[in-house]
Enzyme design. Structure first.
Site, short mmCIF file in Angstrom:
data_model
loop_
_atom_site.label_atom_id
_atom_site.label_comp_id
_atom_site.label_asym_id
_atom_site.label_seq_id
_atom_site.Cartn_x
_atom_site.Cartn_y
_atom_site.Cartn_z
CG ASP A 236 -29.41 99.43 24.82
OD1 ASP A 236 -28.65 100.41 24.64
OD2 ASP A 236 -30.65 99.54 24.86
CG HIS B 51 -19.24 103.25 24.45
ND1 HIS B 51 -20.44 102.61 24.32
CD2 HIS B 51 -19.46 104.53 24.05
CE1 HIS B 51 -21.36 103.46 23.86
NE2 HIS B 51 -20.78 104.64 23.70
CG LEU C 251 -17.49 81.56 20.03
CD1 LEU C 251 -18.92 81.11 20.29
CD2 LEU C 251 -17.06 82.55 21.11
#
Ligand code: FPP
Length: 278
Positions: free
Chosen positions: A35, A52, A146
C-alpha cells in the site's frame, strides 16, 4: 537455490540472511498488502502511476530476498476487486505494468526456481494480461523454490462466497453431507487450498486494515505494519519485519543460554541493518 540472485547479494546482505536463517523459525508463508504507491508519488509531485512503477522495483527486490532467504511462500496483494472502481486510466496503467512485469520477469523467475501462481477472479483481467499470466504460470510450473502468488482481482469475501457455493453444489450432487463441513474442508475449497496459512502479514503505509485480503487464512497470522510506503519498502525493511516477527515468537523448551544467543543474533541483524543504511 536461486544461484543468480545469490551471486548478486552484497556481503552484508548475505551475513544478515545467514543470521536470520540460524533462527530456523522463519515464516513459511509471508503475505504482503502493498500500500501507499499513490501517496509516495503525490508527495513527490508525481502522477500516481509513478508510484506503481517504482512499486515494481520493490516487488522485484522482495521476491529476490525472499527466494534467497529460503521462504517457501510469498503472496502479494497486487490488485483487489475493489480496485476496479479506480479511474480507468489508473487501472490501465496498473494492467500495463503487470503485463510488463510478467513478461520481463518470467525468465528470471524461471532461472531462479520461482513458481508463479495467481488467485482471484482472473478472467476479469484484460485478455492480453490474462494470457501472459497463464504463460508465466505455465513456464514456471515445474519450479520447486519460492511459490510466488499474486492476488489479482482478488477479494477474500468473494473467495469465501465462491467456496460456499461450491460446497453447496457438492452437497446437492450428493458428494458431501453438511456434517462433512469442517475448517479443513472449507480451506480446501478456497483458491488458497494449496498454500499454508500465512505466518506473517505485512502491510505498508501505516494503515491498520486487512482490506479483504485472505480473510479466512489470516485467522492466526502475525501482523506487521510499517509506515513506509510500498515503493520505499525494500529487502532491509523485510529483514526488520522478520526480526520483529522472530522476537514475538515464544520459545517454549529453550534453555536461557539458547534464548540469550537468539537475542544476540537479532541484535546483530539490527546492527547490520543500521550500518547498511548509514
Ligand atoms: C496500493 O497503493 C497498491 C496497488 C493498488 C497496486 C500494487 C501494484 C504494484 C506494486 C505494481 C504491480 C504489481 C506487480 C505484482 C507487478 P495505492 O495506489 O492504494 O496507494 P495510496 O493508498 O497511497 O493511494
Amino acid at each position: 537455490m536461486p544461484q543468480q540472485w545469490v551471486q548478486e547479494q552484497t556481503d552484508t546482505d548475505l551475513e544478515i540472511q545467514r543470521l536470520l536463517k540460524q533462527s530456523s523459525q522463519l515464516p513459511r508463508h509471508i503475505a504482503i498488502i502493498m500500500d501507499g504507491n499513490g501517496r509516495w508519488a503525490q508527495e513527490r509531485g508525481l502522477p500516481r502511476y509513478e508510484g506503481h512503477r517504482e512499486g515494481i522495483n520493490s516487488v522485484r527486490d522482495i521476491v529476490k530476498a525472499s527466494a534467497t532467504l529460503g521462504i517457501q511462500y510469498l503472496t502479494l496483494y497486487a490488485f483487489s476487486m475493489e480496485n476496479w472502481k479506480r479511474p480507468k486510466q489508473e487501472i490501465s496503467v496498473l494492467m500495463e505494468l503487470l503485463q510488463y512485469y510478467l513478461k520481463v520477469e518470467t525468465p528470471e523467475l524461471k532461472a531462479n526456481n520461482v513458481r508463479l501462481q495467481a488467485i482471484g477472479k482472473l478472467n476479469a483481467l484484460p485478455k492480453r494480461v490474462y494470457r501472459q499470466l497463464l504463460r508465466s504460470i505455465n513456464e514456471t510450473a515445474d519450479n520447486t523454490g519460492l511459490t510466488l502468488t499474486l492476488a489479482l482481482s482478488y477479494s477474500g469475501r468473494w473467495d469465501l462466497v465462491r467456496a460456499m457455493q461450491l460446497i453447496a453444489l457438492d452437497i446437492r450432487r450428493g458428494k458431501l453431507s453438511p456434517e462433512d463441513i469442517t475448517e479443513e474442508l472449507v480451506s480446501s475449497y478456497l483458491l488458497t487450498a494449496d498454500l499454508p496459512d500465512p505466518d506473517l502479514v505485512i502491510r505498508t503505509s501505516g494503515e491498520m486494515r486487512l482490506s479483504n485480503f485472505l480473510l479466512w487464512e489470516t485467522a492466526y497470522s502475525e501482523i506487521y505494519i510499517t509506515h513506509k510506503y510500498w515503493p520505499d519498502f525494500r529487502r532491509n525493511d523485510l529483514y526488520q519485519a522478520l526480526v520483529d516477527y522472530l522476537r514475538r515468537e515464544r520459545r517454549f523448551g529453550l534453555t536461557s543460554e539458547q534464548i540469550r544467543q537468539q537475542r544476540q543474533q537479532f541484535d546483530n541483524v539490527e546492527y547490520l541493518l543500521r550500518h547498511d543504511e548509514s
